[in-house]
Design an enzyme around this catalytic site. Structure first.
Site, PDB file in Angstrom:
ATOM      1  N   CYS A  76      45.194  43.113   0.828  1.00 15.88           N
ATOM      2  CA  CYS A  76      44.618  44.127   1.702  1.00 15.88           C
ATOM      3  C   CYS A  76      43.584  44.931   0.936  1.00 15.88           C
ATOM      4  O   CYS A  76      43.584  44.948  -0.298  1.00 15.88           O
ATOM      5  CB  CYS A  76      45.705  45.050   2.204  1.00 15.88           C
ATOM      6  SG  CYS A  76      46.955  44.163   3.116  1.00 15.88           S
ATOM      7  N   TYR A  85      52.158  32.784   7.379  1.00 14.54           N
ATOM      8  CA  TYR A  85      52.648  33.890   6.557  1.00 14.54           C
ATOM      9  C   TYR A  85      54.091  34.243   6.887  1.00 14.54           C
ATOM     10  O   TYR A  85      54.399  34.574   8.035  1.00 14.54           O
ATOM     11  CB  TYR A  85      51.732  35.090   6.824  1.00 14.54           C
ATOM     12  CG  TYR A  85      52.002  36.351   6.039  1.00 14.54           C
ATOM     13  CD1 TYR A  85      52.098  36.349   4.664  1.00 14.54           C
ATOM     14  CD2 TYR A  85      52.098  37.571   6.698  1.00 14.54           C
ATOM     15  CE1 TYR A  85      52.294  37.531   3.949  1.00 14.54           C
ATOM     16  CE2 TYR A  85      52.287  38.765   6.005  1.00 14.54           C
ATOM     17  CZ  TYR A  85      52.390  38.729   4.623  1.00 14.54           C
ATOM     18  OH  TYR A  85      52.574  39.899   3.931  1.00 14.54           O
ATOM     19  N   ALA A  95      56.236  36.366   4.514  1.00 16.63           N
ATOM     20  CA  ALA A  95      56.558  37.040   3.251  1.00 16.63           C
ATOM     21  C   ALA A  95      56.464  38.553   3.391  1.00 16.63           C
ATOM     22  O   ALA A  95      55.992  39.065   4.401  1.00 16.63           O
ATOM     23  CB  ALA A  95      55.610  36.556   2.152  1.00 16.63           C
ATOM     24  N   HIS A  96      56.894  39.233   2.351  1.00 17.57           N
ATOM     25  CA  HIS A  96      56.785  40.684   2.210  1.00 17.57           C
ATOM     26  C   HIS A  96      57.592  41.456   3.250  1.00 17.57           C
ATOM     27  O   HIS A  96      57.469  42.675   3.359  1.00 17.57           O
ATOM     28  CB  HIS A  96      55.308  41.143   2.303  1.00 17.57           C
ATOM     29  CG  HIS A  96      54.457  40.644   1.172  1.00 17.57           C
ATOM     30  ND1 HIS A  96      53.282  39.940   1.366  1.00 17.57           N
ATOM     31  CD2 HIS A  96      54.603  40.763  -0.161  1.00 17.57           C
ATOM     32  CE1 HIS A  96      52.749  39.641   0.195  1.00 17.57           C
ATOM     33  NE2 HIS A  96      53.528  40.126  -0.753  1.00 17.57           N
ATOM     34  N   ASP A 126      56.339  42.743  -5.286  1.00 19.00           N
ATOM     35  CA  ASP A 126      55.310  41.720  -5.534  1.00 19.00           C
ATOM     36  C   ASP A 126      54.140  42.360  -6.279  1.00 19.00           C
ATOM     37  O   ASP A 126      53.546  41.749  -7.176  1.00 19.00           O
ATOM     38  CB  ASP A 126      54.851  41.161  -4.182  1.00 19.00           C
ATOM     39  CG  ASP A 126      53.873  40.015  -4.313  1.00 19.00           C
ATOM     40  OD1 ASP A 126      53.965  39.273  -5.300  1.00 19.00           O
ATOM     41  OD2 ASP A 126      53.008  39.884  -3.430  1.00 19.00           O
TER      42      ASP A 126
END
Ligand code: ADP
Ligand code: SF4
Length: 709
Positions: free
Chosen positions: A39, A179, A181-182, A274
């Site tokens: 980002c 995607y 993840a996170h 992360d």
């Protein structure tokens, strides 16, 4: 120190493996340097700025350069965050511009498509969020709940993703991310036993919970059809934190889906882990979570680790942990990291310090910034480049007074432009506040700010550095300087003036008040008890409290804010700091504002009720606000009638307006960029207006009977 030729030779021998091409399905990456999605606070609002930023990374040698998460539909609206959008075809040109800039420099363009699922509160679109189960939205405290998806919703989600893949292909992307993840994406929410409470085909067993991920990967592969590669970004368990999946479940999912994507991008834990800061984790911290997963698939693997050391990178490849060196922050701090390794210019690498100021751009919805790289986010807005500055415009001789981050950056950037520069520093060392702070607990990596500039300055033939040279106005006027940059920094206030107390605090003359600079200079509390009062709200008060606790003092940390180091929510450190403070045995009092300092106590009041109490103590450390040290600038300006050679005097960095280290470095760069130039505003993208819709008020006003406006 080996000379450049030896380094080059060393590079050829040691780092060759990093420059091998690697196939990702139908496309080929020219080397192993992979800028993973990150980002940047620019996204849909500033697409040209983002395009230039990504393009510079491609120019710097990264083989793959990716976008940040790209919302595929208005039902995945992350407002107020600024990410990319591919909600419909009108979003394609902005997203395509980014791919174009990446391609111009021979890199592959990757795009991270996402439906945010439970993470999207949909504050702009006002669509009810949806997820695998009816739960409150995650990642924020918005008073919003998601509804549980029906099978028809799941089918329509797959269609949304397919439509976004088609748009991404139209926009020219070579690598399409799926995607999970996170803790952020719908596909991970389906995987997660915490968030997926369903029964039936998409719930219960791991195979069922992974069904939607499998389907979306298959859909994406079918549409890419040899035109682009498919990446799967998966949050993996087994690291510092168990996320959606345990380590065993992660292995099972990777095994089940092993050859469906063309590339695996493994992410250890939530974003805060992360992208852990150097204060809380070392380079390569994710290795334990990722090790061994590569053996489950024949496809290439990328992972991250805040890698800036080429030796550490080679080890990751040689020991079979990953095939690509993934990087977000190292590519932000130095977009030319691959080129510098390739060319044997290792000493010129601008190493990430792990401070997460870059992350704060995303969290504050402002364009990305970086402590080490002041050109980050300014490539298009101001035309700055991480490696190139335009040649000097005159033969001016510039004096830079003070070698903190602002002075170092100004002298270095002016020297790179070719100006004759004299840098004077009062102390015996470069670095100013960075040198003082880098010896505090957890902040050792911050010295890289100084190391990098010291290395480059030593190579610049037109820059002279003088130590133990405190400059006065008389000293300056005796010489032939054309311009003076006053980078003499700031000092912490001892009177309590700050946000909570704009007029300061009543302080008993018998009280011992210490400022951060007092502690830096070796002064210590006069007794065993100390209160650290934080009205600054960034990192320093908690770090000093930790230092004093480590030294054996009994420490209380008092703040008018609701949390310790409240602003560090923007660097994703808030919880980690609180944990460390508790573990250090520091007593914390939040939401308490100081009233006065007595000889042996700090008196405070609850910010909500006004209830008063005393905190008996021998000493109070005030971390409240700073005063610019700008007297040299003022006295030079006051003597303007006596100037002969001198043309301008400007305070920069903290001497102009105290702020972050990142802001001081930016200020130094800005000084160097704008010297001898006409001031110009930064560029910004202006929203284009939609053509008037038939129902618009201005149209109604022209209809018969409509009231003119
Ligand atoms: P900034 O963050 O703006 O770079 P710092 O406080 O980190 O500011 O650094 C200021 C530097 O200026 C310090 O290294 C300090 O020793 C030096 N300095 C302050 N006053 C003078 C002076 N009159 N002459 C030379 N150096 C000075
Ligand atoms: Fe690294 Fe800090 Fe720059 Fe982010 S802001 S890339 S953490 S140096």
């Amino acid at each position: 120190m080996p000379d450049r030729a030896e380094l080059w030779h060393g590079c050829l021998v040691s780092y060759d493996v990093l420059f091998e091409p690697v196939a990702i399905g139908p496309v080929v990456a020219r080397n192993r340097f992979f800028q993973v999605p990150h980002c940047n606070g620019m996204g849909y609002r500033d697409p040209s700025a983002e395009a230039a930023m990504r393009g510079v990374k491609a120019e710097g040698g990264w083989a793959v350069v990716c976008t940040e998460e790209t919302e595929i539909d208005p039902s995945s609206d992350l407002t107020p965050s600024i990410e990319l959008r591919l909600w419909d075809d009108r979003d394609v040109p902005a997203v395509a511009r980014i791919a174009e800039r990446i391609h111009e420099h021979g890199a592959l363009a990757g795009i991270e498509l996402v439906h945010n699922g439970l993470h999207a509160a949909n504050l702009m679109s006002r669509i009810a969020p949806m997820g695998p189960s009816a739960l409150p939205v995650v990642g924020s405290n918005h008073p919003v709940q998601a509804r549980a998806m029906t099978l028809a919703d799941i089918a329509s989600l797959r269609e949304m993703h397919r439509a976004a893949v088609r748009r991404a292909l139209t926009a020219g992307y070579d690598l399409i991310y799926v995607y999970a993840a996170h803790g952020y994406g719908m596909l991970e929410h389906f995987l997660s036993p915490q968030h997926n409470h369903r029964s039936g085909a998409y719930g219960g067993t791991l195979i069922n919970r992974a069904r939607l991920l499998r389907e979306v990967l298959s859909d994406t592969r079918e549409l890419c059809d040899g035109k682009a590669a498919v990446a799967c970004r998966l949050g993996v368990g087994g690291g510092a934190d168990e996320t959606a999946l345990s380590a065993a479940e992660t292995r099972e999912v990777v095994h089940e889906l092993r050859d469906l994507p063309d590339l695996w991008d493994f992410v250890a834990g939530p974003w805060s882990l992360d992208s852990n800061t150097s204060r809380f984790g070392p380079e390569g911290e994710q290795e334990a979570a990722v090790r061994g997963l590569k053996s489950l698939t024949s496809k290439p693997v990328v992972g991250v680790g805040r890698f800036t050391s080429p030796d550490a990178m080679v080890r990751q490849i040689r020991t079979g942990i990953m095939d690509f060196i993934g990087a977000a922050r190292p590519s932000i701090a130095d977009p030319f990291l691959p080129a510098k390794i390739r060319d044997g210019r290792l000493d010129e690498i601008r190493e990430c310090i792990g401070c997460n100021i870059c992350v704060s751009g995303d969290h504050t919805q402002s364009p990305i910034r970086c402590t080490q790289n002041p050109s980050m986010g300014e490539e298009w807005r101001r035309g700055w480049h991480p490696e190139r500055l335009r040649p000097k415009d005159s033969d001016a001789h510039v004096l830079v007074v003070g070698a903190g981050p602002a002075g170092l950056e100004a002298a270095m950037s002016l020297g790179r432009r070719g100006y004759r520069v004299t840098l004077t520093e009062r102390s015996r060392a470069l670095g100013g506040r960075v040198r003082q702070e880098a010896v505090l607990p957890g902040l050792a990596a911050w010295i890289r700010v100084v190391d990098h500039r010291e290395t480059i300055l030593a190579k610049l033939p037109t820059v002279d550095v003088y130590f133990e040279s405190a400059m006065t106005a008389d000293d300056v006027l005796e010489h032939d300087f054309t311009h003076v940059a006053v980078a003499t920094g700031s000092r912490w206030r001892a009177d309590g003036v700050g946000r909570a107390h704009p007029l300061g605090l009543p302080i008993d003359l018998a009280a011992q008040v210490l400022t951060p600079e007092d502690l830096f200079s070796g002064l210590r509390p006069r007794g065993p008890r100390v209160v650290v009062y934080d009205d600054d709200h960034y990192y320093l008060a908690a770090v000093l409290a930790e230092l004093l606790a480590l030294e054996g003092f009994t420490v209380e940390l008092v703040t008018p804010a609701a949390s310790v180091s409240e602003w560090t929510a923007n660097t994703m450190e808030l919880a980690k700091i609180r944990r460390r403070v508790i573990e250090a045995g520091i007593t914390v009092h939040t939401s308490r504002s100081a009233l006065s300092l007595a000889a042996d106590a700090l008196h405070t009041a609850c910010v909500f009720t006004g209830t008063q109490r005393s905190h008996p103590t021998d000493t109070v450390v005030l971390v409240t606000a700073r005063l610019p040290v700008d007297d040299l600038a003022h006295s030079l300006l006051a003597r303007q009638p006596h100037w002969s050679h001198l043309r301008s005097v400007r305070a920069i960095g903290d001497a102009f307006a105290p702020s972050t280290i990142a802001a001081a470095i930016w200020s130094g760069r800005d000084y160097a960029e704008t010297l001898d130039a006409m001031p110009t505003p930064f560029r910004r993208e202006i929203t284009s207006l939609e053509s008037r819709s038939p129902g618009a008020a201005s149209d109604r006003s022209r209809q018969p009977g409509g009231r003119p406006r």
